[in-house]
Design an enzyme around this catalytic site. Structure first.
Site, PDB file in Angstrom:
ATOM      1  N   THR A   1     -45.046  84.110 -11.836  1.00 43.09           N
ATOM      2  CA  THR A   1     -45.923  84.976 -12.364  1.00 43.09           C
ATOM      3  C   THR A   1     -45.309  86.184 -12.886  1.00 43.09           C
ATOM      4  O   THR A   1     -45.734  86.974 -13.835  1.00 43.09           O
ATOM      5  CB  THR A   1     -47.141  85.336 -11.528  1.00 43.09           C
ATOM      6  OG1 THR A   1     -46.696  85.639 -10.206  1.00 43.09           O
ATOM      7  CG2 THR A   1     -47.988  84.054 -11.095  1.00 43.09           C
TER       8      THR A   1
ATOM      9  N   SER B   1     -15.949  89.039   1.274  1.00 45.17           N
ATOM     10  CA  SER B   1     -17.030  88.521   1.697  1.00 45.17           C
ATOM     11  C   SER B   1     -16.671  87.607   3.133  1.00 45.17           C
ATOM     12  O   SER B   1     -15.816  86.853   3.246  1.00 45.17           O
ATOM     13  CB  SER B   1     -17.367  87.070   0.845  1.00 45.17           C
ATOM     14  OG  SER B   1     -18.186  86.511   1.410  1.00 45.17           O
TER      15      SER B   1
ATOM     16  N   ALA C   1     -32.210  79.046  -0.151  1.00 42.70           N
ATOM     17  CA  ALA C   1     -33.383  78.530   0.488  1.00 42.70           C
ATOM     18  C   ALA C   1     -34.470  79.266  -0.045  1.00 42.70           C
ATOM     19  O   ALA C   1     -35.432  78.918   0.548  1.00 42.70           O
ATOM     20  CB  ALA C   1     -33.165  78.954   2.076  1.00 42.70           C
TER      21      ALA C   1
ATOM     22  N   GLU D   1     -28.712  90.095 -12.667  1.00 36.96           N
ATOM     23  CA  GLU D   1     -28.942  88.532 -12.650  1.00 36.96           C
ATOM     24  C   GLU D   1     -29.025  88.155 -14.440  1.00 36.96           C
ATOM     25  O   GLU D   1     -28.467  87.224 -14.712  1.00 36.96           O
ATOM     26  CB  GLU D   1     -30.518  88.360 -12.207  1.00 36.96           C
ATOM     27  CG  GLU D   1     -30.564  88.429 -10.855  1.00 36.96           C
ATOM     28  CD  GLU D   1     -29.950  87.252  -9.881  1.00 36.96           C
ATOM     29  OE1 GLU D   1     -29.493  86.194 -10.520  1.00 36.96           O
ATOM     30  OE2 GLU D   1     -29.902  87.327  -8.652  1.00 36.96           O
TER      31      GLU D   1
ATOM     32  N   ASP E   1     -38.126  89.504  -6.489  1.00 34.54           N
ATOM     33  CA  ASP E   1     -37.116  89.567  -5.486  1.00 34.54           C
ATOM     34  C   ASP E   1     -36.593  90.930  -5.185  1.00 34.54           C
ATOM     35  O   ASP E   1     -36.497  91.405  -3.940  1.00 34.54           O
ATOM     36  CB  ASP E   1     -36.270  88.398  -5.567  1.00 34.54           C
ATOM     37  CG  ASP E   1     -36.644  87.069  -6.179  1.00 34.54           C
ATOM     38  OD1 ASP E   1     -37.966  86.990  -5.878  1.00 34.54           O
ATOM     39  OD2 ASP E   1     -36.002  86.350  -6.597  1.00 34.54           O
TER      40      ASP E   1
HETATM   41  C1  GLA Z   1     -36.891  83.590  -8.470  1.00 38.15           C
HETATM   42  C2  GLA Z   1     -37.058  84.535  -9.482  1.00 38.15           C
HETATM   43  C3  GLA Z   1     -38.262  85.595  -9.333  1.00 38.15           C
HETATM   44  C4  GLA Z   1     -39.373  84.822  -9.426  1.00 38.15           C
HETATM   45  C5  GLA Z   1     -39.358  83.523  -8.467  1.00 38.15           C
HETATM   46  C6  GLA Z   1     -40.385  82.536  -8.775  1.00 38.15           C
HETATM   47  O1  GLA Z   1     -37.054  83.873  -6.995  1.00 38.15           O
HETATM   48  O2  GLA Z   1     -35.796  85.534  -8.946  1.00 38.15           O
HETATM   49  O3  GLA Z   1     -38.111  86.520 -10.398  1.00 38.15           O
HETATM   50  O4  GLA Z   1     -39.527  84.441 -10.762  1.00 38.15           O
HETATM   51  O5  GLA Z   1     -38.243  82.779  -8.729  1.00 38.15           O
HETATM   52  O6  GLA Z   1     -41.798  83.125  -8.329  1.00 38.15           O
END
Ligand code: GLA
Length: 384
Positions: free
Chosen positions: A35, A67, A121, A159, A171
């Site tokens: 969304t 890393s 995950a 990203e 995220d």
């Molecule tokens: C990934 C993307 C987020 C979001 C989710 C699905 O985690 O990085 O921006 O779109 O998928 O909700």
């Protein structure tokens, strides 16, 4: 995972001195999947697992990055043409570049990092990494001039521009803004957000990891986004001011049925329904009505599996097991194509559910799923 471990590796790998240490978490999302890039709502929270990084300016114009988990070392410059090949290092490079684009005078540094948020995950290990570096670079080279939302956008732009995933803001937002014991409802169009204390009495949140690795970059994610944009274009021709699926109703969608592909139609239907579910779940959770919260989670799973088609056999199986065990709510979490289910379980059912899920999954797929208890925690911060 602890600071001392990262510190000992940093000291060993570089010149024996220490730097500053920062942490950024991964996230869960109670509801509101796919969304965010549709201008809708999400309802995530940060978790107690994430990335810890140690970083120290080195007086050169090079980044020297280690890393710890991968035992891999990479050096790169800070100009656009210096992009490293190793994918983990591209995240750090991307963050440096995005901070430079925002006027921060980023200089060379030594850094080592490690994480305990499981990779692939669906808990956003990459957002944790991006947010940790954005936060640290702002502190070390930017006099903390960049605000928290912009730091989240730095991760998102990394990203988009350096990894090739056209993700939304959820995220990185959750990683930067996380708060112990609270979920956050974010309006991804206006960027208004609100903290919702989440301590469901009598219930636990638990993740069951199918250990199927999701490959967001595998273009399926970007393809979903394109489907949504196709539908928005069609609806915008009939309705003024429509910019996102957030602005559309199911009636508006029905009007363009003949003009869009069946697949795009299904995708959009899922998103429009899901945006409403987030609002319903926020209201239900505030009212302590966890039965409704759980029911909506199952509806989301159905939508993600059958309409948005981002589930997989293993996740559908785990969802069925949860339902059979009487778990209150269960669904695939995050972008999908693998990763975890998130489950809202009554305390007294917890043991039975976990044992049954492990046994039945092993019987069917020949390996055990992993289980993580969710502890809702703070966002990006400096540790020392
Ligand atoms: C990934 C993307 C987020 C979001 C989710 C699905 O985690 O990085 O921006 O779109 O998928 O909700």
């Amino acid at each position: 995972m602890d600071i001392e471990f990262v510190r000992s590796r940093f000291i060993k790998h570089f010149d024996g001195t220490t730097g500053s240490v920062y942490a950024s978490p991964g996230r869960i999302n109670l509801i509101g999947e796919h969304t965010d890039y549709n201008g809708g709502f999400v309802f995530p929270g940060a978790v107690d697992k994430g990335m810890i990084i140690e970083i120290k300016p080195n007086g050169e114009d090079k980044v020297k990055a280690y890393s710890i988990d991968l035992k891999d070392y990479v050096e790169f410059g800070l100009n656009e043409e210096d992009a490293p090949r190793a994918s983990w290092a591209r995240y750090i490079f991307g963050v440096c570049r995005e901070m430079i684009k925002r006027g921060v005078d980023v200089k060379g540094f030594n850094t080592a990092f490690a994480g305990d948020v499981p990779l692939g995950a669906g808990m956003s290990s990459s957002a944790a990494l991006e947010s940790a570096y954005a936060y640290a670079i702002n502190d070390l080279f930017g006099e903390n001039k960049i605000d928290k939302f912009e730091l989240a956008k730095v991760g998102q732009a990394t990203e988009h521009n350096y990894i090739g995933v056209k993700c939304g803001i959820m995220d990185q937002f959750a990683s930067v803004f996380g708060k112990e014991g609270s979920l956050m409802r974010l309006d991804c169009r206006s960027l208004e957000y609100q903290y919702f204390p989440f301590k469901p009495e009598g219930y636990r949140l638990v993740l069951v990891d199918s250990v199927v690795k999701h490959e967001l970059a595998s273009s399926a994610y970007n393809k979903r986004r394109e489907s949504c944009e196709n539908v928005v274009k069609a609806i915008a021709q009939k309705h003024e001011g429509v910019e996102f699926l957030r602005d559309c109703t199911l009636e508006m969608l029905a009007e363009v049925k003949a003009e869009v592909s069946e697949e795009d139609y299904m995708r959009a239907e899922y998103v429009i329904e899901e945006i409403q579910r987030v609002l319903d779940v926020c209201a239900a959770s505030e009212a302590g009505d966890y039965e409704t919260v759980g029911q909506k989670m199952y509806e989301t799973h159905y939508g993600m599996s059958k309409k948005y088609e981002v589930s997989c056999e293993e996740l559908d199986f785990l969802n069925d097991v949860a339902f059979d065990c009487g778990v209150t709510g269960s669904r695939v979490m995050g972008g999908g194509f693998g990763g975890c289910t998130i489950n809202l379980v009554k305390n007294e059912l917890y043991e039975t559910f976990i044992t049954t899920a492990k046994e039945r999954f092993k019987e069917k797929f020949g390996r055990s799923p992993k289980v993580y208890d969710v502890v809702i925690s703070d966002g990006s911060r400096k540790l020392i």
